[in-house]
Write a protein that holds these residues in place. Structure first.
Motif, PDB file in Angstrom:
ATOM      1  N   ALA A 100      33.347  34.550   3.664  1.00 48.46           N
ATOM      2  CA  ALA A 100      33.894  33.354   2.983  1.00 48.46           C
ATOM      3  C   ALA A 100      32.925  32.097   2.994  1.00 48.46           C
ATOM      4  CB  ALA A 100      35.454  32.887   3.714  1.00 48.46           C
ATOM      5  N   LEU A 101      32.324  31.847   4.235  1.00 49.92           N
ATOM      6  CA  LEU A 101      31.413  30.924   4.397  1.00 49.92           C
ATOM      7  C   LEU A 101      30.085  31.385   3.632  1.00 49.92           C
ATOM      8  CD1 LEU A 101      31.781  29.776   8.205  1.00 49.92           C
ATOM      9  CD2 LEU A 101      32.661  28.647   5.930  1.00 49.92           C
ATOM     10  N   ALA A 102      29.662  32.704   3.615  1.00 44.94           N
ATOM     11  CA  ALA A 102      28.714  33.005   2.705  1.00 44.94           C
ATOM     12  C   ALA A 102      28.854  32.571   1.333  1.00 44.94           C
ATOM     13  CB  ALA A 102      28.331  34.415   2.709  1.00 44.94           C
ATOM     14  N   ALA A 103      30.042  32.672   0.655  1.00 40.69           N
ATOM     15  CA  ALA A 103      30.336  32.355  -0.452  1.00 40.69           C
ATOM     16  C   ALA A 103      30.276  30.955  -1.018  1.00 40.69           C
ATOM     17  CB  ALA A 103      31.848  33.010  -0.756  1.00 40.69           C
ATOM     18  N   LEU A 104      30.662  30.208   0.216  1.00 40.38           N
ATOM     19  CA  LEU A 104      30.823  28.549   0.165  1.00 40.38           C
ATOM     20  C   LEU A 104      29.573  28.049   0.208  1.00 40.38           C
ATOM     21  CD1 LEU A 104      32.471  25.938   0.096  1.00 40.38           C
ATOM     22  CD2 LEU A 104      32.848  25.982   2.422  1.00 40.38           C
ATOM     23  N   PHE A 105      28.602  28.615   1.136  1.00 40.86           N
ATOM     24  CA  PHE A 105      27.122  27.759   1.492  1.00 40.86           C
ATOM     25  C   PHE A 105      26.303  28.487   0.587  1.00 40.86           C
ATOM     26  CE2 PHE A 105      29.686  26.092   4.838  1.00 40.86           C
ATOM     27  CZ  PHE A 105      29.479  24.858   4.952  1.00 40.86           C
ATOM     28  N   GLY A 106      26.455  29.906  -0.030  1.00 43.53           N
ATOM     29  CA  GLY A 106      25.341  30.332  -0.717  1.00 43.53           C
ATOM     30  C   GLY A 106      25.636  30.951  -2.106  1.00 43.53           C
ATOM     31  N   GLY A 107      26.739  30.708  -2.447  1.00 40.90           N
ATOM     32  CA  GLY A 107      27.260  30.970  -3.766  1.00 40.90           C
ATOM     33  C   GLY A 107      27.445  32.532  -4.081  1.00 40.90           C
ATOM     34  N   ILE A 108      27.214  33.043  -5.364  1.00 38.60           N
ATOM     35  CA  ILE A 108      27.821  34.305  -5.717  1.00 38.60           C
ATOM     36  C   ILE A 108      27.078  35.269  -5.182  1.00 38.60           C
ATOM     37  CG2 ILE A 108      26.703  34.140  -7.853  1.00 38.60           C
ATOM     38  CD1 ILE A 108      29.194  35.715  -8.899  1.00 38.60           C
ATOM     39  N   TRP A 109      25.537  35.000  -5.144  1.00 35.62           N
ATOM     40  CA  TRP A 109      24.650  36.029  -4.785  1.00 35.62           C
ATOM     41  C   TRP A 109      24.857  36.284  -3.248  1.00 35.62           C
ATOM     42  CZ3 TRP A 109      22.686  39.980  -7.312  1.00 35.62           C
ATOM     43  CH2 TRP A 109      22.262  39.374  -8.529  1.00 35.62           C
ATOM     44  N   ALA A 110      25.142  35.263  -2.402  1.00 35.83           N
ATOM     45  CA  ALA A 110      25.521  35.463  -0.838  1.00 35.83           C
ATOM     46  C   ALA A 110      26.650  36.178  -0.621  1.00 35.83           C
ATOM     47  CB  ALA A 110      25.422  33.933  -0.353  1.00 35.83           C
ATOM     48  N   ALA A 111      27.658  35.771  -1.368  1.00 35.05           N
ATOM     49  CA  ALA A 111      29.016  36.351  -1.554  1.00 35.05           C
ATOM     50  C   ALA A 111      28.888  38.042  -1.625  1.00 35.05           C
ATOM     51  CB  ALA A 111      29.906  35.858  -2.314  1.00 35.05           C
ATOM     52  N   VAL A 112      28.017  38.312  -2.792  1.00 32.47           N
ATOM     53  CA  VAL A 112      27.992  39.680  -3.033  1.00 32.47           C
ATOM     54  C   VAL A 112      27.331  40.477  -2.045  1.00 32.47           C
ATOM     55  CG1 VAL A 112      26.726  41.280  -4.530  1.00 32.47           C
ATOM     56  CG2 VAL A 112      27.958  39.419  -5.648  1.00 32.47           C
ATOM     57  N   ILE A 113      26.233  39.851  -1.665  1.00 28.10           N
ATOM     58  CA  ILE A 113      25.381  40.350  -0.384  1.00 28.10           C
ATOM     59  C   ILE A 113      26.062  40.790   0.997  1.00 28.10           C
ATOM     60  CG2 ILE A 113      23.365  40.273   0.968  1.00 28.10           C
ATOM     61  CD1 ILE A 113      22.106  39.048  -1.505  1.00 28.10           C
ATOM     62  N   ALA A 114      26.768  39.354   1.495  1.00 23.34           N
ATOM     63  CA  ALA A 114      27.360  39.693   2.515  1.00 23.34           C
ATOM     64  C   ALA A 114      28.620  40.663   2.147  1.00 23.34           C
ATOM     65  CB  ALA A 114      28.042  38.158   2.944  1.00 23.34           C
ATOM     66  N   SER A 115      29.345  40.626   1.225  1.00 21.91           N
ATOM     67  CA  SER A 115      30.612  41.391   1.124  1.00 21.91           C
ATOM     68  C   SER A 115      29.859  42.750   1.196  1.00 21.91           C
ATOM     69  CB  SER A 115      31.218  41.159  -0.115  1.00 21.91           C
ATOM     70  OG  SER A 115      32.000  39.816  -0.124  1.00 21.91           O
ATOM     71  N   ALA A 116      29.167  43.180   0.327  1.00 21.51           N
ATOM     72  CA  ALA A 116      28.500  44.573   0.391  1.00 21.51           C
ATOM     73  C   ALA A 116      28.101  45.160   1.558  1.00 21.51           C
ATOM     74  CB  ALA A 116      27.435  44.895  -0.758  1.00 21.51           C
ATOM     75  N   ALA A 117      27.335  44.418   2.403  1.00 23.48           N
ATOM     76  CA  ALA A 117      26.814  44.903   3.672  1.00 23.48           C
ATOM     77  C   ALA A 117      28.175  45.092   4.552  1.00 23.48           C
ATOM     78  CB  ALA A 117      25.901  43.822   4.377  1.00 23.48           C
ATOM     79  N   THR A 118      29.052  44.076   4.475  1.00 27.39           N
ATOM     80  CA  THR A 118      30.092  44.041   5.297  1.00 27.39           C
ATOM     81  C   THR A 118      31.070  45.167   5.269  1.00 27.39           C
ATOM     82  OG1 THR A 118      29.944  41.796   5.718  1.00 27.39           O
ATOM     83  CG2 THR A 118      32.319  42.670   6.575  1.00 27.39           C
ATOM     84  N   ILE A 119      31.280  45.613   3.964  1.00 24.31           N
ATOM     85  CA  ILE A 119      32.282  46.780   3.319  1.00 24.31           C
ATOM     86  C   ILE A 119      31.612  48.064   3.692  1.00 24.31           C
ATOM     87  CG2 ILE A 119      33.050  47.973   1.282  1.00 24.31           C
ATOM     88  CD1 ILE A 119      33.593  45.314   0.199  1.00 24.31           C
ATOM     89  N   ALA A 120      30.014  47.927   3.655  1.00 22.34           N
ATOM     90  CA  ALA A 120      29.493  49.253   4.027  1.00 22.34           C
ATOM     91  C   ALA A 120      29.765  49.579   5.409  1.00 22.34           C
ATOM     92  CB  ALA A 120      28.144  49.276   3.789  1.00 22.34           C
ATOM     93  N   LEU A 121      29.534  48.455   6.447  1.00 21.62           N
ATOM     94  CA  LEU A 121      29.553  48.708   7.877  1.00 21.62           C
ATOM     95  C   LEU A 121      31.090  48.971   8.143  1.00 21.62           C
ATOM     96  CD1 LEU A 121      28.525  48.651  10.623  1.00 21.62           C
ATOM     97  CD2 LEU A 121      28.838  46.379  10.690  1.00 21.62           C
ATOM     98  N   ARG A 122      31.869  48.637   7.502  1.00 22.56           N
ATOM     99  CA  ARG A 122      33.514  48.711   7.908  1.00 22.56           C
ATOM    100  C   ARG A 122      33.841  50.009   7.367  1.00 22.56           C
ATOM    101  NH1 ARG A 122      36.878  50.187   9.982  1.00 22.56           N
ATOM    102  NH2 ARG A 122      38.918  49.475  10.205  1.00 22.56           N
ATOM    103  N   ILE A 123      33.163  50.734   6.298  1.00 20.08           N
ATOM    104  CA  ILE A 123      33.498  52.168   6.079  1.00 20.08           C
ATOM    105  C   ILE A 123      32.987  53.199   6.918  1.00 20.08           C
ATOM    106  CG2 ILE A 123      33.121  53.930   4.077  1.00 20.08           C
ATOM    107  CD1 ILE A 123      33.398  51.594   2.090  1.00 20.08           C
ATOM    108  N   PHE A 124      31.817  52.637   7.385  1.00 21.59           N
ATOM    109  CA  PHE A 124      31.063  53.738   8.536  1.00 21.59           C
ATOM    110  C   PHE A 124      31.726  53.709   9.828  1.00 21.59           C
ATOM    111  CE2 PHE A 124      28.130  53.708  11.978  1.00 21.59           C
ATOM    112  CZ  PHE A 124      27.532  55.033  11.588  1.00 21.59           C
ATOM    113  N   ILE A 125      32.403  52.478  10.356  1.00 17.29           N
ATOM    114  CA  ILE A 125      33.154  52.446  11.357  1.00 17.29           C
ATOM    115  C   ILE A 125      34.342  53.267  11.297  1.00 17.29           C
ATOM    116  CG2 ILE A 125      34.470  51.110  12.666  1.00 17.29           C
ATOM    117  CD1 ILE A 125      32.828  48.705  12.331  1.00 17.29           C
TER     118      ILE A 125
END
Length: 369
Positions: free
Chosen positions: A75-100
Motif C-alpha cells: 500500500a505504501l509503495a503505491a502511495l509513495f511510488g505510484g503505479i509502477w512501484a505498486a506493480v513491482i511491489a505487488s508482483a514480487a510479493t505475490i510471487a513470494l507468497r505463492i512460493f511459500i
C-alpha cells in the motif's frame, strides 16, 4: 482470544523495525539525481524487499495461514511510488507468497491486490495525502483485504476464524501511520532542501538565477550549454541616473522588467543570470556569436521600445551589450564572460544603446540615444 490478539500485535511490532531500513533506502532515492522515471520502480523494489523480509518470518495462525505486514508495504509503495512501484511491489510479493504456499495462498494473493488497488485509488482521490489523518484513513481502507479471508478453505477458516481481526486492523492502522509518517517526513525534508537550494540560486528581485549558478556551470557546463556557447552581457544604460531621478522603486521595476524581456526572449536551455547590479548575463547554449549577436540586438530593440512609465511620464530605457563566444582554447565560462565584458565596455564607449562583438572592429549601427 485477547491473548491471541496481543501475541500477534507484539510479533508484528517486531517487524516495524524494518521500517528503519525502508526509510534509509527511500532517503537514498529521494537524494539521488536519477531521472524521475526510475524513482517509481526503485521505490517498488525497496518495498518489495521489505515485504519479503517480513514474509520470511511471519506470524503463523494455522498451517498455511500466515500474517505479516506485506500489505502495508504494498500500500505504501503505491502511495509513495505510484503505479509502477505498486506493480513491482505487488508482483514480487505475490510471487513470494505463492512460493511459500499453504492454504492461504489464494486469499493472500487477493489481499495483496486489494491493498495495491485501494492505495492507488486513495492516492488518486486525495491527491496523495500523507498527513497523519490521511495515513490513518488509508490504514483503515486497506483493511478491506480482510474480505480475502472468505476465500480460505473451510477448515482453515474455522481454525483461524475472525478472532484475529482486531489485531490485524490495529496492524494496518499502526503500521501505515508509523512507516508512512516517517516516509512523508523524508519527502518534506527533501522538498524543503530543494526550496532552500532554489532560493540560494535565485535573485529575489528579478527571479533570475544568481552568480552562484555560473560557478556551478563552470564546473559542469557540458550538461547545460553543450560543447560550445556564447555569452551576452547586458548593462542598463545610465541606471544610477534613473535611480537618482525617479527613485529606487522605479529602478527596481526597470530592472525586473528588463530581466523579464531578456528571459522571455531566450530558449529553455539558455541561462539568464543577474550578474550584479544592473548587469544581466546570458549564456546561450550551442550558439555561435554571429547568431547570438542578432538575439542581443533584438533584445536591445525590445527594451528600447518598452513602455516604462513613472508619475504619468514615459521614460526610455536602453541597454548596452557585449557578446563573446567560446572556443577550443577558451572553454571557461568566466573567460568568455571576461571577453563579453570587454565588448560591453566598447559598446558603452561607442555611445551606449548598442551591441558589440568581442574582437570585431565593426559593430552594429547605433539606434540612437
Amino acid at each position: 482470544m485477547m491473548a491471541e490478539n496481543f501475541t500477534i500485535i507484539v510479533a508484528l511490532l517486531e517487524k516495524i523495525g524494518i521500517a528503519a531500513l525502508i526509510v534509509l533506502a527511500y532517503r537514498m532515492i529521494r537524494h539521488s539525481r536519477r531521472d524521475l522515471l526510475w524513482t517509481g520502480p526503485a521505490v517498488g523494489i525497496i518495498f518489495a524487499f521489505g515485504a519479503a523480509i517480513t514474509m520470511i518470518d511471519p506470524v503463523v495462525i494455522s498451517p498455511g495461514v500466515i500474517v505479516d505486514i506485506r500489505t502495508i508495504m504494498v500500500a505504501l509503495a503505491a502511495l509513495f511510488g505510484g503505479i509502477w512501484a505498486a506493480v513491482i511491489a505487488s508482483a514480487a510479493t505475490i510471487a513470494l507468497r505463492i512460493f511459500i504456499g499453504g492454504a492461504g495462498v489464494v486469499p493472500g494473493v487477493v489481499s495483496i491486490l486489494i491493498a495495491a488497488v485501494v492505495s492507488l485509488v486513495y492516492a488518486r482521490v486525495t491527491g496523495g495525502r500523507r498527513d497523519l489523518l490521511g495515513l490513518t484513513i488509508l490504514g483503515g481502507l486497506i483493511s478491506l483485504n480482510f474480505l480475502a479471508i472468505l476465500l480460505l478453505p473451510r477448515e482453515a477458516l474455522v481454525a483461524s476464524g475472525f478472532s484475529t481481526m482486531p489485531a490485524l486492523f490495529a496492524r494496518n492502522l499502526f503500521g501505515t501511520v508509523v512507516l508512512g509518517h516517517l516516509l512523508a517526513m523524508e519527502d518534506s525534508r527533501e522538498a524543503e532542501f530543494a526550496r532552500f537550494k532554489r532560493e540560494a540560486e535565485r535573485d529575489p528581485l528579478t527571479g533570475l538565477s544568481n552568480r552562484r549558478v555560473l560557478d556551478m556551470l563552470e564546473h559542469d557546463k557540458s550538461k547545460r550549454v553543450g560543447s560550445y556557447f556564447s555569452i551576452i552581457l547586458f548593462d542598463i544604460d545610465q541606471f544610477k541616473r534613473l535611480n537618482d531621478t525617479y527613485g529606487h522603486d522605479f529602478g527596481d521595476r526597470v530592472l525586473a522588467e528588463v530581466a523579464a524581456i531578456i528571459a522571455n526572449r531566450m530558449r529553455g536551455g539558455d541561462l539568464v543570470v543577474r550578474y550584479g547590479g544592473e548587469e544581466i548575463c546570458v549564456v546561450v547554449a550551442e550558439s555561435l556569436a554571429r547568431n547570438t549577436i542578432r538575439v542581443a540586438e533584438d533584445i536591445r530593440q525590445q527594451i528600447e521600445s518598452a513602455d516604462f512609465e513613472v508619475n504619468g511620464r514615459h521614460v526610455t530605457v536602453t541597454v548596452s551589450a557585449g557578446v563573446a563566444e567560446s572556443s577550443a582554447g577558451m572553454p571557461s565560462v568566466y573567460n568568455v564572460l571576461r571577453k563579453a565584458d570587454e565588448a560591453l565596455y566598447e559598446a558603452k564607449g561607442a555611445g551606449r544603446n548598442n551591441v558589440q562583438l568581442y574582437g570585431a572592429r565593426d559593430h552594429l549601427p547605433d539606434a540612437g540615444m
